[in-house]
Design a protein around this motif. Sequence first.
Motif, PDB file in Angstrom:
ATOM      1  N   GLY A 375       9.111  39.057  55.507  1.00  0.00           N
ATOM      2  CA  GLY A 375       8.256  38.761  56.645  1.00  0.00           C
ATOM      3  C   GLY A 375       8.445  37.372  57.217  1.00  0.00           C
ATOM      4  N   THR A 377       9.578  34.294  59.264  1.00  0.00           N
ATOM      5  CA  THR A 377      10.038  34.335  60.650  1.00  0.00           C
ATOM      6  C   THR A 377      10.797  33.089  61.088  1.00  0.00           C
ATOM      7  OG1 THR A 377       8.110  35.664  61.125  1.00  0.00           O
ATOM      8  CG2 THR A 377       9.298  34.790  62.991  1.00  0.00           C
ATOM      9  N   MET A 378      10.161  31.921  60.932  1.00  0.00           N
ATOM     10  CA  MET A 378      10.713  30.747  61.620  1.00  0.00           C
ATOM     11  C   MET A 378      12.097  30.359  61.112  1.00  0.00           C
ATOM     12  SD  MET A 378       8.759  30.337  63.949  1.00  0.00           S
ATOM     13  CE  MET A 378       9.472  28.943  64.792  1.00  0.00           C
ATOM     14  N   VAL A 381      14.494  32.696  62.706  1.00  0.00           N
ATOM     15  CA  VAL A 381      14.555  32.510  64.162  1.00  0.00           C
ATOM     16  C   VAL A 381      15.423  31.302  64.488  1.00  0.00           C
ATOM     17  CG1 VAL A 381      13.210  31.794  66.164  1.00  0.00           C
ATOM     18  CG2 VAL A 381      12.400  33.655  64.756  1.00  0.00           C
ATOM     19  N   ILE A 405      11.658  40.614  66.834  1.00  0.00           N
ATOM     20  CA  ILE A 405      10.284  40.660  67.351  1.00  0.00           C
ATOM     21  C   ILE A 405      10.036  39.443  68.224  1.00  0.00           C
ATOM     22  CG2 ILE A 405       7.852  40.549  66.714  1.00  0.00           C
ATOM     23  CD1 ILE A 405       8.457  42.121  64.242  1.00  0.00           C
ATOM     24  N   VAL A 406      10.420  38.286  67.720  1.00  0.00           N
ATOM     25  CA  VAL A 406      10.170  37.060  68.480  1.00  0.00           C
ATOM     26  C   VAL A 406      10.976  37.043  69.771  1.00  0.00           C
ATOM     27  CG1 VAL A 406      10.466  34.566  68.453  1.00  0.00           C
ATOM     28  CG2 VAL A 406       9.483  35.711  66.486  1.00  0.00           C
ATOM     29  N   LEU A 409       9.695  39.289  72.527  1.00  0.00           N
ATOM     30  CA  LEU A 409       8.382  39.023  73.113  1.00  0.00           C
ATOM     31  C   LEU A 409       8.267  37.662  73.781  1.00  0.00           C
ATOM     32  CD1 LEU A 409       5.943  40.610  70.574  1.00  0.00           C
ATOM     33  CD2 LEU A 409       6.551  41.383  72.828  1.00  0.00           C
ATOM     34  N   VAL A 410       9.104  36.704  73.367  1.00  0.00           N
ATOM     35  CA  VAL A 410       8.953  35.381  73.968  1.00  0.00           C
ATOM     36  C   VAL A 410       9.504  35.403  75.387  1.00  0.00           C
ATOM     37  CG1 VAL A 410       9.783  33.018  73.884  1.00  0.00           C
ATOM     38  CG2 VAL A 410       8.932  34.100  71.837  1.00  0.00           C
ATOM     39  N   GLY A 411       8.689  34.965  76.310  1.00  0.00           N
ATOM     40  CA  GLY A 411       9.138  34.873  77.695  1.00  0.00           C
ATOM     41  C   GLY A 411       8.950  36.139  78.496  1.00  0.00           C
ATOM     42  N   ASP A 412       9.016  37.275  77.848  1.00  0.00           N
ATOM     43  CA  ASP A 412       8.894  38.526  78.594  1.00  0.00           C
ATOM     44  C   ASP A 412       7.431  38.802  78.900  1.00  0.00           C
ATOM     45  OD1 ASP A 412       9.095  41.132  79.569  1.00  0.00           O
ATOM     46  OD2 ASP A 412      10.936  41.413  78.428  1.00  0.00           O
ATOM     47  N   ALA A 423       9.277  45.742  70.019  1.00  0.00           N
ATOM     48  CA  ALA A 423       8.809  44.715  69.080  1.00  0.00           C
ATOM     49  C   ALA A 423       7.661  45.253  68.232  1.00  0.00           C
ATOM     50  CB  ALA A 423       8.367  43.473  69.846  1.00  0.00           C
ATOM     51  N   PHE A 424       6.800  46.059  68.849  1.00  0.00           N
ATOM     52  CA  PHE A 424       5.678  46.607  68.085  1.00  0.00           C
ATOM     53  C   PHE A 424       6.151  47.646  67.077  1.00  0.00           C
ATOM     54  CE2 PHE A 424       3.473  44.585  71.495  1.00  0.00           C
ATOM     55  CZ  PHE A 424       2.310  44.141  70.906  1.00  0.00           C
ATOM     56  N   GLY A 427       7.415  45.695  64.352  1.00  0.00           N
ATOM     57  CA  GLY A 427       6.279  45.137  63.635  1.00  0.00           C
ATOM     58  C   GLY A 427       5.644  46.162  62.717  1.00  0.00           C
ATOM     59  N   LEU A 430       7.799  46.495  59.674  1.00  0.00           N
ATOM     60  CA  LEU A 430       7.603  45.298  58.846  1.00  0.00           C
ATOM     61  C   LEU A 430       6.285  45.369  58.094  1.00  0.00           C
ATOM     62  CD1 LEU A 430       8.816  42.473  58.310  1.00  0.00           C
ATOM     63  CD2 LEU A 430       7.398  41.626  60.157  1.00  0.00           C
ATOM     64  N   PHE A 431       5.229  45.750  58.820  1.00  0.00           N
ATOM     65  CA  PHE A 431       3.902  45.824  58.205  1.00  0.00           C
ATOM     66  C   PHE A 431       3.883  46.841  57.076  1.00  0.00           C
ATOM     67  CE2 PHE A 431      -0.422  47.659  58.213  1.00  0.00           C
ATOM     68  CZ  PHE A 431      -1.130  46.523  57.868  1.00  0.00           C
TER      69      PHE A 431
END
Lengths: 453, 440
Positions: A375, A377-378, A381, A405-406, A409-412, A423-424, A427, A430-431
Amino acid sequence: MHVLTLLAVLFCISLLGFRISQGRALLLSRTTGLHSLPYHHGQFASLASLLPGLAVILLWSLLEAPLALWLALDHLPVPPNLADGEVRLLTAEISNMAAGYGGRQDTALLAAAWHYRELRETSFTVAATVAVSVSLGGLVFAWRRVTPSYKARNSVERVLKIFMILCSALAVLTTAGIILSLLFESFRFFVHVPFTAFLFGLEWSPQKALHAEQIGAVFGAVPLFTGTLLIASIAMLVATPLGLLTAIYTAEYAAPHIRTVAKPLLEILAGIPTVVYGFFAALMVAPALRDTGAMFGISISSESALAAGVVMGIMIIPFVSSLADDIMSAVPQSLREGSLGLGATQSETIRRVVLPAALPGIIGGILLAASRAIGETMIVVMAAGLSAHLTANPFAAVTTVTVQIVTLLVGDQEFDSPKTLAAFALGLVLFVVTLALNVIALKVVRKYREQYE
Amino acid sequence: MNSRIPPTPLPSLSIQSAQSLRARIRRRHVAERRFRFYGFAAMFLTLAVLVLVFVSILSKAYTAFQENVLSLTISLDSASIDSTKGSTTGQRNPLTAEYRKLIQTALAGLFPAVTDRHERHLLFSLISEGAPYALRALVTRQQAKIGGDRTVDVLLSDEADQFLKGHITAHVYETERKIKDLQVTWLKELQARGLIHSRFNITLFTAGDSREPELAGILGAVTGSFYLVIVTLSLSFPVGVASAVYLEEFAPRNRITDLIEVNINNLAAVPSVVFGLLGLAIFLNGLRLPRSAPLVGGFVLSLLILPTIIIAARAALKAVPLSIREAALGIGASKMQSILHHVLPLAMPGIMTGTILGLAHALGESAPLLMIGMVAFVVDTPVTLLDPATVLPVQIYLWADSPERAFLERTAAAIVVLLGFLIAMNTIAVMVRIKFERRW
């Protein structure tokens, strides 16, 4: 900022209620005995005046905008059979015009916008009046209840308890919110892309999803799953031996003063923000690896899975080591003494007695760490790649579920495109995976703990 | 260990087997020492990596706290400053003077040989884009400076600054670096004339984000982080404590409370990016709250750290001995009174420690904030909770992504500031624990 003033007024009323009810109860208590203390009566009055007022404001803020829009639309000479999207466009236009952002020079629309604005202003005045009067009503109600026999304390405690129950329910609501929002948006995604094409497809290139007929083919998530697994495995390869050996040292060998220094230091590793690890991985470890590889003639990508995996492994060392340390410390001393008494050395005792006894707990800890790694992320990324490759080569650039996922979703801003909905779906995967790992891990750990208690 | 012990008494052992026994014991002891060394080496290596992370970041960061400026003698005579251009009243208006021209004239005066248009452009690009605005601010602030020549410190551009700090070397081919050979010779000459000196980089702490590295600062991000932490604290602390009190003290043991408990434990391990998806779906698309707002970020982070606070608070409540509750109940307090007046205050140090650690976690968190649009390029410092804002970790992420060389040291400096905040919070948590913790 009208609402803030209104809230301030409500709080003042509530404070006033506290003062006068408490005062009356104090006066009363000089002559007779009261069931509840004066300040309980005060608290009851402040709750009785505050809560109904807040409820009115909450109700109003939920209902006013859609209601006013609906009325404003009614005001328009709407052509019949307007599509759903057109209505939405129209309402957006009206609310924009009402807020003063230009718009079309359409007299009907303008009139509707004015009407809408007036409606909202009136509705606020109405809501404020209702809230204040309800609040004052509550105050009077509580004031009249200041009698020797009234159980003000019980009422206050009941309200408090309901608040506590609501707070505990929030945790469940959060989980429900996560599951529902993920399921709902994923479902919308699977309308565009078949479930099997997503789960078993080998090509992931969402930027190509321009035409409807291509959509089914470009959302194959297998390269993301393998990329995630590759990086997480590298991380576990780093973290498991280091964490386990560290735990063995701190739990079994280290002198108490070393232990008290070393354990908090190790915890620092877990407390460093992941964005710092990402920086470390992307701008220090990755270039160093690339240069080292170039020295030996190996081509290592500057976004290699190795750099992200190694740094992620460093991050999760404390998760493995602290849990393993706890579990090993919980192994009864008698087992060790038995083994040592038979002539085994300390390392033999650890390897053949302590570790087997602690194994289930250690496995639980490793599973928890693995779920962290999946899980995370950073770090990925910042240090892993963006394009999906189906490879097991640790020197190549791979991408992971969280990275996608990032980036999706970022910017869009557009929320209905398959790109954002994908992305969902990711997600959700992942969940489910991390949840399964956690449930198993917690079960294993708990089962083990019961064994020696 | 597995070999059978010979049944014969010891004296009858042959010399040979005694020797092999001794060798075996020696081997086992060597293995013991080896195993012990492995453990020590693992711990040492882990701690060495910790030190390496800190040292490498500090070594990148320390140069960011200095910036290089050029002492330029600029003619601030009234004629050029008291521009009446754009002013209808004919009054002196220092705001409209052409400060860029003034600086460029002064700089060109230092190098009279440079006349070529292209070369002049190169020369002027040694000065920061923000220098004219800084000069304007200086003149407006100190009107007395107007008139005659004044020596003013002018900020250099990020590339010149990086060269002077030694981050760009002249050894690479000219085409491979942003700073050209001519500029290098000019800078060296200026240095030789003693016109360049470095000063503390105050911009880093007083400015918001900027596209120009030398003008970029962390104030906006720090303010955003502060707002976020305040929102998170004011939501998660009361809710967390209330639900911990209910679950620990009031809740009946049944299926529902079991469900809540399992739920909280699992929620604590949900990846943070999933909370971002939740925030996006519910707060932004469901409730139509604004993107990039600290308020929404605070909502998401509150949900994220709520399990941590609940678990810590329950542990603290559990540690308060039963006798306290019984004593309170025994002298006639209601259950709620016994908890609010006695148990909760005694558990407060533990709850506070857990809350501070949870907040430290929230302060360093960035992944869920990317989802709700807190990655926007925000120049202004946010004023209200609904203004677009960014936070320190996200600022670090954004700067780390920037191609300019000068952002590297600023990223590291921002990390140092973030780590400083985290260390401070953790220290406070430890101090609270040591000072107020009670052993029963």
